[in-house]
Write a protein that holds these residues in place. Structure first.
Motif, PDB file in Angstrom:
ATOM      1  N   HIS A 269       2.022  -5.211 -13.017  1.00 50.84           N
ATOM      2  CA  HIS A 269       0.818  -5.380 -13.500  1.00 50.84           C
ATOM      3  C   HIS A 269      -0.556  -4.552 -12.395  1.00 50.84           C
ATOM      4  N   VAL A 270       0.409  -4.755 -11.345  1.00 55.56           N
ATOM      5  CA  VAL A 270      -0.803  -3.867 -10.534  1.00 55.56           C
ATOM      6  C   VAL A 270      -0.218  -2.292  -9.735  1.00 55.56           C
ATOM      7  N   THR A 271      -1.157  -1.739  -9.637  1.00 58.97           N
ATOM      8  CA  THR A 271      -0.649  -0.370  -8.873  1.00 58.97           C
ATOM      9  C   THR A 271      -1.682  -0.663  -6.839  1.00 58.97           C
ATOM     10  N   LEU A 272      -1.426  -0.143  -6.486  1.00 59.34           N
ATOM     11  CA  LEU A 272      -2.393   0.204  -5.433  1.00 59.34           C
ATOM     12  C   LEU A 272      -2.039   1.461  -4.577  1.00 59.34           C
ATOM     13  N   SER A 273      -2.750   2.687  -4.679  1.00 59.30           N
ATOM     14  CA  SER A 273      -2.406   3.516  -4.349  1.00 59.30           C
ATOM     15  C   SER A 273      -3.392   4.570  -3.279  1.00 59.30           C
ATOM     16  N   TRP A 274      -2.901   5.485  -2.408  1.00 58.83           N
ATOM     17  CA  TRP A 274      -4.142   5.558  -1.645  1.00 58.83           C
ATOM     18  C   TRP A 274      -4.642   6.770  -1.253  1.00 58.83           C
ATOM     19  N   ASP A 275      -5.589   7.560  -0.330  1.00 56.54           N
ATOM     20  CA  ASP A 275      -5.318   8.594  -0.145  1.00 56.54           C
ATOM     21  C   ASP A 275      -6.267   9.206   0.865  1.00 56.54           C
ATOM     22  N   PRO A 276      -5.121   8.909   1.794  1.00 60.19           N
ATOM     23  CA  PRO A 276      -5.105   9.179   3.435  1.00 60.19           C
ATOM     24  C   PRO A 276      -6.531   9.731   3.306  1.00 60.19           C
ATOM     25  N   ALA A 277      -6.714  11.406   3.027  1.00 62.15           N
ATOM     26  CA  ALA A 277      -7.198  12.391   3.431  1.00 62.15           C
ATOM     27  C   ALA A 277      -8.919  11.715   3.162  1.00 62.15           C
ATOM     28  N   ALA A 278      -9.031  10.769   2.081  1.00 60.49           N
ATOM     29  CA  ALA A 278     -10.002  10.820   1.504  1.00 60.49           C
ATOM     30  C   ALA A 278     -10.747   9.175   2.038  1.00 60.49           C
ATOM     31  N   THR A 280      -9.795   6.563   0.295  1.00 63.61           N
ATOM     32  CA  THR A 280      -9.788   5.694  -0.277  1.00 63.61           C
ATOM     33  C   THR A 280      -8.619   4.945  -1.054  1.00 63.61           C
ATOM     34  N   ALA A 281      -8.224   4.141  -1.365  1.00 58.94           N
ATOM     35  CA  ALA A 281      -7.732   3.414  -2.265  1.00 58.94           C
ATOM     36  C   ALA A 281      -8.241   3.122  -3.800  1.00 58.94           C
ATOM     37  N   THR A 282      -6.605   3.014  -4.250  1.00 60.21           N
ATOM     38  CA  THR A 282      -7.007   2.810  -6.066  1.00 60.21           C
ATOM     39  C   THR A 282      -6.640   0.752  -6.123  1.00 60.21           C
ATOM     40  N   ILE A 283      -6.777   0.140  -6.208  1.00 56.97           N
ATOM     41  CA  ILE A 283      -6.171  -0.921  -7.343  1.00 56.97           C
ATOM     42  C   ILE A 283      -6.122  -0.888  -8.805  1.00 56.97           C
ATOM     43  N   THR A 284      -4.765  -0.559  -9.359  1.00 55.35           N
ATOM     44  CA  THR A 284      -5.421  -0.650 -10.719  1.00 55.35           C
ATOM     45  C   THR A 284      -5.047  -1.865 -11.489  1.00 55.35           C
ATOM     46  N   VAL A 285      -5.680  -3.633 -12.195  1.00 56.84           N
ATOM     47  CA  VAL A 285      -5.236  -3.695 -12.315  1.00 56.84           C
ATOM     48  C   VAL A 285      -4.496  -3.983 -13.965  1.00 56.84           C
ATOM     49  N   LYS A 286      -3.801  -4.397 -14.338  1.00 56.80           N
ATOM     50  CA  LYS A 286      -3.325  -3.834 -16.103  1.00 56.80           C
ATOM     51  C   LYS A 286      -3.169  -5.699 -16.931  1.00 56.80           C
ATOM     52  N   GLY A 287      -4.174  -5.582 -18.233  1.00 58.72           N
ATOM     53  CA  GLY A 287      -4.412  -6.574 -18.547  1.00 58.72           C
ATOM     54  C   GLY A 287      -2.728  -7.149 -19.021  1.00 58.72           C
ATOM     55  N   ASN A 329      -1.880  -2.891   6.616  1.00 61.44           N
ATOM     56  CA  ASN A 329      -2.122  -1.582   6.737  1.00 61.44           C
ATOM     57  C   ASN A 329      -2.184  -0.259   6.615  1.00 61.44           C
ATOM     58  N   LEU A 330      -3.848   0.106   6.070  1.00 60.47           N
ATOM     59  CA  LEU A 330      -4.676   0.946   5.819  1.00 60.47           C
ATOM     60  C   LEU A 330      -5.480   1.031   6.634  1.00 60.47           C
ATOM     61  N   LEU A 331      -5.455   0.933   7.910  1.00 57.33           N
ATOM     62  CA  LEU A 331      -7.306   1.158   8.394  1.00 57.33           C
ATOM     63  C   LEU A 331      -8.272   1.501   7.935  1.00 57.33           C
ATOM     64  N   ASP A 332      -7.962   2.670   8.205  1.00 56.43           N
ATOM     65  CA  ASP A 332      -8.988   3.493   7.813  1.00 56.43           C
ATOM     66  C   ASP A 332      -9.134   3.902   5.984  1.00 56.43           C
ATOM     67  N   THR A 333      -9.466   3.238   5.467  1.00 58.41           N
ATOM     68  CA  THR A 333      -9.750   3.152   3.992  1.00 58.41           C
ATOM     69  C   THR A 333     -10.305   2.005   4.089  1.00 58.41           C
ATOM     70  N   GLY A 334     -12.139   3.243   3.918  1.00 59.87           N
ATOM     71  CA  GLY A 334     -13.002   2.416   3.534  1.00 59.87           C
ATOM     72  C   GLY A 334     -13.559   1.598   2.500  1.00 59.87           C
ATOM     73  N   LEU A 335     -13.274   2.587   1.939  1.00 60.43           N
ATOM     74  CA  LEU A 335     -13.499   2.357   0.249  1.00 60.43           C
ATOM     75  C   LEU A 335     -12.235   2.145  -1.070  1.00 60.43           C
ATOM     76  N   VAL A 336     -12.370   0.796  -1.451  1.00 58.69           N
ATOM     77  CA  VAL A 336     -11.241   0.294  -2.330  1.00 58.69           C
ATOM     78  C   VAL A 336     -11.932   0.568  -3.732  1.00 58.69           C
ATOM     79  N   LEU A 337     -11.459   1.392  -5.090  1.00 57.84           N
ATOM     80  CA  LEU A 337     -11.732   1.646  -6.180  1.00 57.84           C
ATOM     81  C   LEU A 337     -10.880   0.373  -6.870  1.00 57.84           C
ATOM     82  N   LEU A 338     -11.850  -0.167  -7.700  1.00 54.46           N
ATOM     83  CA  LEU A 338     -10.867  -1.333  -8.292  1.00 54.46           C
ATOM     84  C   LEU A 338     -11.217  -0.484  -9.896  1.00 54.46           C
TER      85      LEU A 338
END
Lengths: 557, 474
Positions: A269-278, A280-287, A329-338
């Protein structure tokens, strides 16, 4: 040795009893005995030995698993006795060599995680009728005593030798990092002047004085210790509790292992993906699906039967794992998009049914667990932006909590986008300092919360904005540019300042013990951790166990 | 029992200015009755009313520290003495080596010092407790007297440590001094702090091995504390060392006399069977050595120890004969230590300061090896083919880095099962103790000795061997 994760495989948080190296749980009806028997040679990272039942993250990951499984898998347990499987030592606390050789980020994340586990212990005592008691059958120092402090009662072996202590200040030049100071004076109400002596005496306090000062609840001689603790445990297990109904059969928590792709972890139900260059990471939760809702609508027994496959439990366990993985594990990921995917109306229907079944013990546990995971989100020191940009986004009910927990909520101004409030938004999923996220957000206007409670219906973007739920409402033309700039801008700011700022802004309102613990941890302990007096080349923590002695910069700051 | 300071002063020989020290008087007035109560409860049983030919220290002068006379033990004058110093005392080791020593407790080191003193102090009454029944099975009046001499001096050592606690550690110190009288050797609820001091010492072979090996640890601990930058501790322990030397003499010569007698019985018996002659066979002696030597090795603490590093760095505890070293900081060097890694022995270099327990243990091991050579010379002179040996310092350990592994007496890593299978060959067993107790019959006639031990070569303080060292007749 450098314990930063870059040089090591990523930390994984999933475990189960068959894989424990450090803990053993013995079940005897309503009493569970949790034995700490740390394998000194099985540290999570090389370079230190976990002597004298000292612990590292690996030990605490197992403890967190023990606590969680006790609630779900052993609802028959009323009393949990935490004790040591080693002779003469209960627990020496967090391993000092591990701390001394770890990066700042590792220490901070480690302390936060261990704190969350201690809070889970208190949560189980308060809300699941699983009362934890600590049986200190040996010396109990630092984090060991803090583990005991998280228990409802503490029994100490009185053998002229076993002591409780918080030696961090006199010995290491740091603070007890798992709520010790707060729990001593706020929870146990030890007189603050005595606490001052206690916290500056490395060897701690033994026997009768520990009892007299309120540092423990009872002392028993060594020969009678086991027997007296068993007596206490029995009395505690037979205490009168108003147990929630529902068949008290445990629900096994099976694995939730994600598929691991490049820069991506995909759970059911959940996906975590990340963009090391930017960064940022994105967490998507399926309802929940329609089937999920139907199931929950059948009530407690059906919810119980669904077990660990229940959407509300599974999705939240996945979110929890994703957050922890991200933290370590993603220490330099400063912003997470939900983001959320699904149907807002369906989430509300789901929440209604789950809330209606809350008297069933298992449904109740699912709700308590959901609350804990959301608190983990509140306490994660990353910026969170919730993005409601698709017409199938489902920021409603329990999933709206993600947006309310986020630092900002961007919502697409589209007539098909829906946001909704349901029964779980009004106190069922409290923040660590007590109030609901909605009341925190609308602190200026408590009447508005009441008004919204009465409405409880789906809203379009404009109404949601009017209700105070939305930070920035953007139409299709502005969306891409404005969100891109906001994301890039956020990612460019000082991570330290952002961490501090967010921690200040997120927890509006009065403090409680738990929020004090976390607030003081991030403010004081983490500051002390980077001060030369602790971790400089001549700092007390750096030099602990080394031949040189520390030298302090004696100026008070 | 003690009501005023005049009594106190008369009773307690001292060179610490007790008559002018109100604080100390107050503390001792309260502690002394408890001490005497403890002595009556836990000191040598049933011999309180007998005259014993004892040495008493009445002053630190040359003719004062060894005053011999008959005395009943409860009337023994437990005194408080500091070795006099001519020159100014200096901190002798660590970061502040060469600076003036402390004459008061530095706040910074208060807890560490208190812990050091309490740990040392706790061993003193412990051994009295362990030995309290031995008077009944003494192999001679000479040995009985030596036992009681050791006992009263352990009592005095307790006094010496309690003096430091009372004088320098305020209320906490008084509490700790009280606790010293509350713990009991071998008591499951209130055990003594260190392992060896909770082991039973219920026959004379253990007594001699204890005074040989365990008291010898005491000597090295005291010698290391005699190097302390805390001047009162250094001077107290220096004085204690003079008495400790007698305890070691009792142990070392006691073992030697047993060895000598066993060699005689070995020669006497047609099959060389010592036990057949009612003596103590060499395997049993070896097991006793293995047992007490290894328990005593534990007392030195962990091989790699941050406490040891701290104590040295802060100048609280030095090395054995620190003055013989040229360099007193020991900041740079390393110590090569065998460690168990990945299931086998390998060597690791440890920072020297962290290995200070091991450095002290080295001096101790060296000293024990010397005693073993002496006993083997006795065997050689007696024409016995048998030789005794010290086991490896890794063998049969309960503290430190070897405690979680099993080793044979030569120090080879073995499995715990292998150890258990051969335990009865290697360390004292219950049946050994049964046998020893069966032959330990009291010999109370002046000049007579039990069959299993040879007489000493000379008596005490120029007295003959058949002198009535303890007057048992009323």
């Amino acid at each position: 040795m450098d314990a930063s994760p870059q040089q090591h495989p990523p930390v994984e948080f999933e475990t189960d009893p068959s894989r424990y190296r450090h803990w053993q749980v013995q079940y005897d009806g309503a009493i569970a005995k949790v034995l700490m028997r740390v394998d000194a040679a099985a540290g999570l990272r090389p370079g230190y030995e976990l002597k004298l039942n000292s612990y590292d993250l690996g030990v605490d990951i197992e403890l967190a698993d023990v606590v969680r499984r006790l609630r779900f898998e052993h609802p028959e347990v009323r009393t949990v006795v935490v004790t040591s499987g080693h002779d003469n030592v209960f627990c020496a606390g967090a391993n000092i060599f591990m701390l001394g050789s770890s990066t700042h980020a590792w220490k901070v994340n480690f302390c936060k995680f261990t704190n969350e586990t201690r809070c889970e212990i208190e949560d189980a005592t308060a809300n699941s009728d699983q009362m934890y008691v600590a049986a200190l059958n040996g010396t109990c120092a630092g984090g060991g005593y803090e583990l005991a402090l998280a228990c409802a009662e503490i029994y100490l072996q009185d053998d002229g030798n076993s002591a409780v202590s918080l030696p961090e200040v006199p010995l290491l030049g740091v603070l007890p990092g798992t709520g010790g100071l707060t729990r001593v004076v706020d929870k146990r109400k030890v007189r603050r002047d005595r606490a001052d002596i206690f916290c500056t005496t490395a060897e701690g306090v033994r026997g009768k004085r520990a009892l007299q000062w309120g540092l423990v609840d009872a002392v028993f001689s060594r020969s009678r210790f086991e027997q007296e603790v068993a007596k206490k445990a029995k009395a505690s297990a037979e205490r009168k509790v108003d147990l929630k109904p529902g068949e008290r059969v445990g629900v096994k928590l099976g694995p939730i292992t994600p598929d691991r792709g490049e820069n991506r972890r995909s759970y059911r139900h959940v996906t975590l993906s990340w963009d090391p260059a930017a960064r940022t990471a994105t967490i998507t939760v399926k309802g929940p699906s329609e089937g999920d809702v139907k199931l929950v609508e059948q009530g407690g027994a059906a919810i119980h039967a669904a077990g660990d496959q229940l959407w509300a439990l599974r999705a939240m366990r996945e979110l929890d794992d994703a957050l922890l993985w991200l933290r370590f594990n993603l220490l330099d990921t400063g912003l997470v998009l939900l983001r959320t995917e699904g149907d807002a109306a369906r989430v509300i229907a789901h929440d209604r049914a789950l809330f209606a079944a809350r008297d069933h013990w298992f449904a109740n546990e699912v709700l308590l667990h959901m609350a804990r995971v959301l608190r983990r989100l509140d306490l994660t020191s990353r910026s969170f932006f919730a993005l409601g940009d698709a017409t199938d986004s489902a920021f409603a009910g329990c999933l709206l909590e993600l947006a309310l927990a986020a630092d900002r909520f961007y919502l697409l101004d589209d007539e098909d986008v829906r946001v909704g409030l349901g029964p779980l938004n009004f106190g069922a999923l409290p923040m660590s300092h007590g109030p609901s996220r909605l009341s925190v957000r609308l602190a200026a206007d408590p009447n508005k919360v009441q008004e919204l409670r009465e409405q409880q219906e789906l809203m379009g973007p404009e109404d949601a904005d009017d209700a105070g739920l939305v930070t920035v409402r953007l139409d299709k033309i502005d969306w891409d540019d404005d969100t891109r700039v906001a994301i890039e801008e956020r990612a460019s700011m000082s991570p330290d300042a952002l961490t501090g700022m967010e921690a200040n802004l997120r927890f509006v309102g009065a403090e409680n013990d738990t929020s004090k613990i976390f607030a003081r941890l991030s403010a004081w302990q983490n500051w002390i951790f980077i001060r030369p007096n602790a971790t400089g080349p001549e700092g007390a923590l750096s030099l602990y166990g080394k031949p040189q002695r520390p030298h302090f910069d004696l100026n008070r700051v | 029992m003690v009501s005023n300071t005049v009594d106190l002063n008369a009773k307690i020989p001292n060179n610490v200015g007790l008559s002018d020290d109100v604080k100390l008087q107050r503390a001792l007035e309260k502690w002394l009755p408890s001490y005497l109560e403890w002595w009556n409860d836990m000191g040598p049983s049933d011999f309180a009313q007998k005259n014993v030919y004892l040495r008493t220290a009445v002053s630190v002068d040359n003719d004062g520290w060894a005053h011999y006379d008959y005395v009943k033990m409860p009337d023994y004058r437990w005194g408080i003495f500091l070795n006099p110093r001519q020159e100014e005392s200096l901190i002798r080791c660590g970061d502040d080596a060469g600076k003036a020593a402390w004459h008061e407790v530095p706040g910074e080191h208060r807890n560490a010092l208190r812990r050091i003193i309490v740990t040392q102090a706790d061993t003193e009454p412990a051994s009295v407790e362990q030995q309290r029944l031995l008077g009944h099975t003494a192999p001679s009046l000479y040995d009985m007297r030596n036992l009681f001499q050791v006992n009263v001096e352990e009592g005095r050592h307790l006094w010496a440590m309690v003096y430091l606690l009372h004088k320098y550690f305020g209320r906490d110190g008084r509490d700790e001094a009280d606790m010293l009288l509350e713990r009991r050797s071998g008591d499951p609820d209130k055990p003594r702090i260190l392992g060896a001091f909770n082991q039973p010492c219920d026959h004379w072979l253990s007594f001699f091995a204890f005074t040989m090996f365990t008291d010898r640890d005491g000597k090295y601990q005291l010698a290391a504390l005699a190097q302390s930058g805390f001047d009162p501790l250094a001077r107290t322990t220096e004085f204690m060392l003079t008495e400790e030397a007698h305890h070691l003499f009792v142990g070392e010569t006691g073992m030697d006399r047993i060895v000598k007698r066993s060699a005689e019985l070995q020669r006497l018996d047609p099959n060389g069977d010592v036990r057949n002659q009612g003596g103590i066979d060499f395997d049993l002696i070896q097991r006793t050595i293995n047992y007490w030597y290894t328990y005593s090795l534990d007392l030195f603490g962990g091989e790699i120890s941050s406490n040891a590093a701290d104590f040295f760095a802060t100048g609280l505890k030095g090395r054995y004969r620190e003055d013989k070293y040229e360099e007193h900081r020991a900041l740079g060097g390393t110590y090569r230590l065998p460690v168990v890694e990945d299931g086998r022995l390998s060597e690791r270099d440890v920072p020297m300061r962290n290995a200070m327990n091991e450095v002290l243990r080295d001096a101790y091991v060296h000293d024990c090896e010397r005693a073993l050579r002496k006993w083997n010379r006795t065997l050689e002179e007696a024409g016995s083919p048998t030789r005794l040996a010290l086991p490896s310092r890794r063998f049969h350990r309960h503290q430190g880095i070897y405690a979680d592994h099993a080793f044979d007496p030569t120090g080879n890593l073995i499995t715990k099962d292998q150890f258990e299978q051969r335990r009865h060959e290697w360390v004292l067993t219950p049946s050994d103790n049964d046998y020893l107790l069966s032959i330990m019959k009291a010999s109370h006639e002046p000049g007579k000795f039990a069959n299993w031990i040879a007489p000493p070569t000379r008596g005490i303080e120029g007295q003959p061997i058949d002198f009535e060292y303890v007057q048992l007749r009323d």
